[in-house]
Write a protein that holds these residues in place. Structure first.
Motif, PDB file in Angstrom:
ATOM      1  N   LEU A 149      17.079 -58.675  37.338  1.00 24.86           N
ATOM      2  CA  LEU A 149      18.080 -59.421  38.099  1.00 24.86           C
ATOM      3  C   LEU A 149      17.679 -60.884  38.259  1.00 24.86           C
ATOM      4  O   LEU A 149      18.518 -61.789  38.146  1.00 24.86           O
ATOM      5  CB  LEU A 149      18.275 -58.772  39.474  1.00 24.86           C
ATOM      6  CG  LEU A 149      19.375 -59.373  40.352  1.00 24.86           C
ATOM      7  CD1 LEU A 149      20.744 -59.092  39.775  1.00 24.86           C
ATOM      8  CD2 LEU A 149      19.271 -58.826  41.775  1.00 24.86           C
ATOM      9  N   ILE A 150      16.396 -61.154  38.495  1.00 23.49           N
ATOM     10  CA  ILE A 150      15.982 -62.543  38.752  1.00 23.49           C
ATOM     11  C   ILE A 150      15.527 -63.259  37.480  1.00 23.49           C
ATOM     12  O   ILE A 150      14.997 -64.366  37.540  1.00 23.49           O
ATOM     13  CB  ILE A 150      14.871 -62.603  39.810  1.00 23.49           C
ATOM     14  CG1 ILE A 150      13.573 -61.977  39.287  1.00 23.49           C
ATOM     15  CG2 ILE A 150      15.298 -61.955  41.096  1.00 23.49           C
ATOM     16  CD1 ILE A 150      12.374 -62.385  40.095  1.00 23.49           C
ATOM     17  N   GLY A 151      15.728 -62.616  36.314  1.00 21.44           N
ATOM     18  CA  GLY A 151      15.471 -63.302  35.064  1.00 21.44           C
ATOM     19  C   GLY A 151      14.125 -63.049  34.443  1.00 21.44           C
ATOM     20  O   GLY A 151      13.699 -63.793  33.546  1.00 21.44           O
ATOM     21  N   GLU A 152      13.423 -62.005  34.865  1.00 24.60           N
ATOM     22  CA  GLU A 152      12.101 -61.711  34.321  1.00 24.60           C
ATOM     23  C   GLU A 152      12.166 -61.042  32.949  1.00 24.60           C
ATOM     24  O   GLU A 152      11.195 -61.063  32.198  1.00 24.60           O
ATOM     25  CB  GLU A 152      11.325 -60.797  35.287  1.00 24.60           C
ATOM     26  CG  GLU A 152      10.937 -61.463  36.595  1.00 24.60           C
ATOM     27  CD  GLU A 152       9.856 -62.514  36.406  1.00 24.60           C
ATOM     28  OE1 GLU A 152       8.855 -62.222  35.752  1.00 24.60           O
ATOM     29  OE2 GLU A 152      10.032 -63.641  36.911  1.00 24.60           O
ATOM     30  N   ALA A 153      13.293 -60.444  32.607  1.00 23.95           N
ATOM     31  CA  ALA A 153      13.407 -59.710  31.346  1.00 23.95           C
ATOM     32  C   ALA A 153      13.809 -60.636  30.207  1.00 23.95           C
ATOM     33  O   ALA A 153      14.575 -61.588  30.399  1.00 23.95           O
ATOM     34  CB  ALA A 153      14.427 -58.578  31.472  1.00 23.95           C
ATOM     35  N   LYS A 154      13.286 -60.351  29.025  1.00 20.24           N
ATOM     36  CA  LYS A 154      13.674 -61.066  27.821  1.00 20.24           C
ATOM     37  C   LYS A 154      15.041 -60.568  27.381  1.00 20.24           C
ATOM     38  O   LYS A 154      15.236 -59.383  27.103  1.00 20.24           O
ATOM     39  CB  LYS A 154      12.650 -60.819  26.713  1.00 20.24           C
ATOM     40  CG  LYS A 154      13.000 -61.430  25.365  1.00 20.24           C
ATOM     41  CD  LYS A 154      12.931 -62.938  25.375  1.00 20.24           C
ATOM     42  CE  LYS A 154      13.151 -63.493  23.974  1.00 20.24           C
ATOM     43  NZ  LYS A 154      13.141 -64.971  23.960  1.00 20.24           N
ATOM     44  N   GLN A 155      16.026 -61.475  27.326  1.00 17.56           N
ATOM     45  CA  GLN A 155      17.401 -61.097  26.992  1.00 17.56           C
ATOM     46  C   GLN A 155      17.577 -60.994  25.483  1.00 17.56           C
ATOM     47  O   GLN A 155      17.209 -61.893  24.740  1.00 17.56           O
ATOM     48  CB  GLN A 155      18.382 -62.125  27.564  1.00 17.56           C
ATOM     49  CG  GLN A 155      19.843 -61.770  27.352  1.00 17.56           C
ATOM     50  CD  GLN A 155      20.774 -62.711  28.101  1.00 17.56           C
ATOM     51  OE1 GLN A 155      20.347 -63.440  28.996  1.00 17.56           O
ATOM     52  NE2 GLN A 155      22.039 -62.692  27.742  1.00 17.56           N
ATOM     53  N   GLN A 156      18.155 -59.869  25.027  1.00 17.00           N
ATOM     54  CA  GLN A 156      18.440 -59.670  23.602  1.00 17.00           C
ATOM     55  C   GLN A 156      19.936 -59.742  23.312  1.00 17.00           C
ATOM     56  O   GLN A 156      20.351 -60.207  22.259  1.00 17.00           O
ATOM     57  CB  GLN A 156      17.865 -58.323  23.138  1.00 17.00           C
ATOM     58  CG  GLN A 156      16.351 -58.274  23.185  1.00 17.00           C
ATOM     59  CD  GLN A 156      15.802 -56.911  22.826  1.00 17.00           C
ATOM     60  OE1 GLN A 156      16.205 -55.901  23.385  1.00 17.00           O
ATOM     61  NE2 GLN A 156      14.874 -56.883  21.881  1.00 17.00           N
ATOM     62  N   SER A 157      20.743 -59.254  24.235  1.00 15.55           N
ATOM     63  CA  SER A 157      22.194 -59.329  24.076  1.00 15.55           C
ATOM     64  C   SER A 157      22.848 -59.171  25.438  1.00 15.55           C
ATOM     65  O   SER A 157      22.187 -58.897  26.435  1.00 15.55           O
ATOM     66  CB  SER A 157      22.698 -58.248  23.104  1.00 15.55           C
ATOM     67  OG  SER A 157      22.440 -56.948  23.630  1.00 15.55           O
ATOM     68  N   GLY A 158      24.165 -59.347  25.470  1.00 19.69           N
ATOM     69  CA  GLY A 158      24.872 -59.287  26.736  1.00 19.69           C
ATOM     70  C   GLY A 158      24.829 -60.625  27.455  1.00 19.69           C
ATOM     71  O   GLY A 158      24.478 -61.657  26.870  1.00 19.69           O
ATOM     72  N   GLN A 159      25.156 -60.603  28.742  1.00 20.49           N
ATOM     73  CA  GLN A 159      25.231 -61.839  29.514  1.00 20.49           C
ATOM     74  C   GLN A 159      24.422 -61.729  30.796  1.00 20.49           C
ATOM     75  O   GLN A 159      24.309 -60.670  31.400  1.00 20.49           O
ATOM     76  CB  GLN A 159      26.680 -62.159  29.895  1.00 20.49           C
ATOM     77  CG  GLN A 159      27.620 -62.375  28.725  1.00 20.49           C
ATOM     78  CD  GLN A 159      29.034 -62.663  29.191  1.00 20.49           C
ATOM     79  OE1 GLN A 159      29.248 -63.229  30.265  1.00 20.49           O
ATOM     80  NE2 GLN A 159      30.004 -62.277  28.383  1.00 20.49           N
TER      81      GLN A 159
END
Length: 483
Positions: free
Chosen positions: A53-63
């Motif tokens: 939720l706070i942006g710690e994950a590496k985004q691969q797809s989606g928004q």
């Protein structure tokens, strides 16, 4: 209005070295003024969702779209990372260096938190000299003083004494007027009173969420959590296990078929069910699932036209219906509709010992004790004396499932057990079945229409479409071409 929106988000969190925790298809929105709690069992993925939720994950797809400012996280993982970095350093950090490293810290609020959490005497200590509880206090003070729009607090009360927990609760309530909080908790008694959004996490997914739920809805969710946190300990049986040789099949059907006049429901079906070999039975409406089950239970007269062995008995060799049914536990929507007697929840469970709708025999002390243990397992001990007909549909369903299992039958047949249940109660039922499979006291046949309702421990699947008669497929194709 400020918010964070995750829309079909896919990505991963690094959990040390090359290890990763994958987030799949997460859709979640937190708006200004909302306060959330994420609940679920150990390993459910609560912490991963909070960090994402706070942006710690590496985004691969989606928004992922956020209009919040200065997001903060307090977690045991963050605590470990900070401790590990300090132990590797030649010069450990002072507490004050960590606390005042952020330029946007609110000094007045920080001092208020320091005083409230009795932290003044520790400001000049080395970080590595702090206890676990003191480290948690430091991270809380830092995060809450940072003028954040949103703070994720992952088990914030862990390691805190009773007085500190009370002080923290009061401070969080004050801050909740202008800061959004998302709590990750294992204990429902730690949920702050101002929390207005409840979410249940399982297998890394937000399985169920409630916005400003009434007391009854919260109670349903807490019953689910009760099952989630209850150890996998199924109450004892009143009798020894029916099958002693684990290699002997419970059920064996050879070239089974069901026909009504010129219509063949299924044919050429060969199926062997061994002890503790759990099966999922799937198929469209009208594919013959119930017909097949009735061949096993003896409720379909065509069982005598088929080659069927059940519990060592070959159909048509003089066995009685009781010889078969005494070793089967059964629940279906039809049974639920038929079970309209106004007996208590406890007696509903006890009736499973006698395979009766209603209770017409005196239960033994052992049967009473075991029935009460089953009620405790599903979190309905407080409803023991309530009439079955006065309970919610979900509670009734759980009682009937327990009724089917109470005598540890060799075979438990669960025909669409989740039919008609809301999301929370569906999760409770699936979890209970998972526990029964893991206990290895009965063999389970589980019938459902929904691919999402899979159960850990059920590793075998029988698809009724594999046994359609040839003419049926041709007729279906012809009908579709006409349409």
């Amino acid at each position: 209005m400020r918010s964070i929106l995750l829309q079909q988000f896919n990505g991963y969190l690094s959990t040390g070295g090359s290890n990763r925790y994958y987030i799949k298809d997460l859709t979640w929105q937190v708006k200004q003024g909302e306060h959330w709690v994420l609940l679920g069992g150990n390993g459910a993925g609560k912490s991963a969702l909070g960090a994402t939720l706070i942006g710690e994950a590496k985004q691969q797809s989606g928004q992922r779209h956020s209009t919040f400012n200065n997001l903060q996280l307090v977690s045991s993982d963050l605590q470990k990372q900070l401790l590990s970095a300090n132990r590797k350093s030649d010069k450990p950090q002072k507490v004050t260096d960590i606390l005042f490293s952020e330029p946007e810290i609110n000094s007045d609020l920080c001092q208020q938190l320091i005083t409230a959490l009795n932290f003044d005497a520790l400001l000049n200590h080395n970080f590595t000299d702090l206890s676990t509880g003191e480290t948690r206090k430091l991270l809380l003070i830092k995060a809450l003083s940072a003028n954040s729009d949103l703070v994720v607090l992952d088990e914030p009360f862990d390691g805190l004494d009773t007085k500190s927990s009370g002080q923290l609760n009061r401070l969080l309530k004050q801050l909740s007027t202008h800061t959004c909080f998302v709590f990750v908790l294992n204990r429902v008694d730690e949920i702050p009173a101002f929390v207005d959004h409840f979410a249940y996490v399982s297998k890394g997914l937000l399985q169920h969420s409630l916005a400003k739920p009434c007391a009854a809805k919260r109670a349903d969710l807490f019953k689910l959590l009760h099952l989630e946190h209850t150890p996998i300990t199924i109450p004892d049986s009143t009798e020894p296990a029916f099958i002693s040789n684990v290699n002997a099949p419970l059920v064996k059907l050879t070239d089974a078929h069901v026909r009504y006049g010129e219509q063949t429901i299924f044919e050429n079906l060969n199926w062997t069910i061994k002890q503790h070999q759990h099966w999922q039975l799937i198929g469209k409406n009208g594919s013959g699932k119930t017909c097949l089950l009735n061949l096993i239970t003896g409720d379909n007269p065509q069982c005598y036209n088929n080659e069927i062995e059940v519990f060592g008995f070959k159909r048509g060799t003089g066995e009685s219906i009781w010889d078969i049914k005494q070793h089967i536990g059964y629940i279906s929507n039809t049974l639920h509709l038929q079970y309209r007697v106004s007996i208590s929840a406890l007696n509903t469970v006890i009736s499973g010992f006698f395979d009766s709708i209603g209770l017409y025999q005196q239960a033994s002390e052992l049967q009473m004790r075991l029935a009460k243990q089953w009620l405790a397992l599903i979190g309905l001990s407080d409803k023991a004396n309530c009439a079955f007909t006065q309970l919610s549909y979900g509670d009734q369903r759980l009682l009937l499932i327990v009724r089917a299992m109470v005598k540890h039958p060799a075979l438990v047949i669960l025909d669409e057990p989740c039919l008609g249940l809301d999301e929370a109660n569906r999760q409770r039922v699936l979890l209970l079945i998972e526990k029964v499979c893991a206990a290895k006291t009965s063999t389970v046949i589980y019938v459902n229409h929904h691919a999402a309702d899979t159960i850990k421990g059920i590793e075998h699947t029988l698809k009724m479409e594999d046994f359609k008669p040839t003419y049926y497929e041709q007729h279906t194709a012809h009908s579709e071409s006409i349409i």
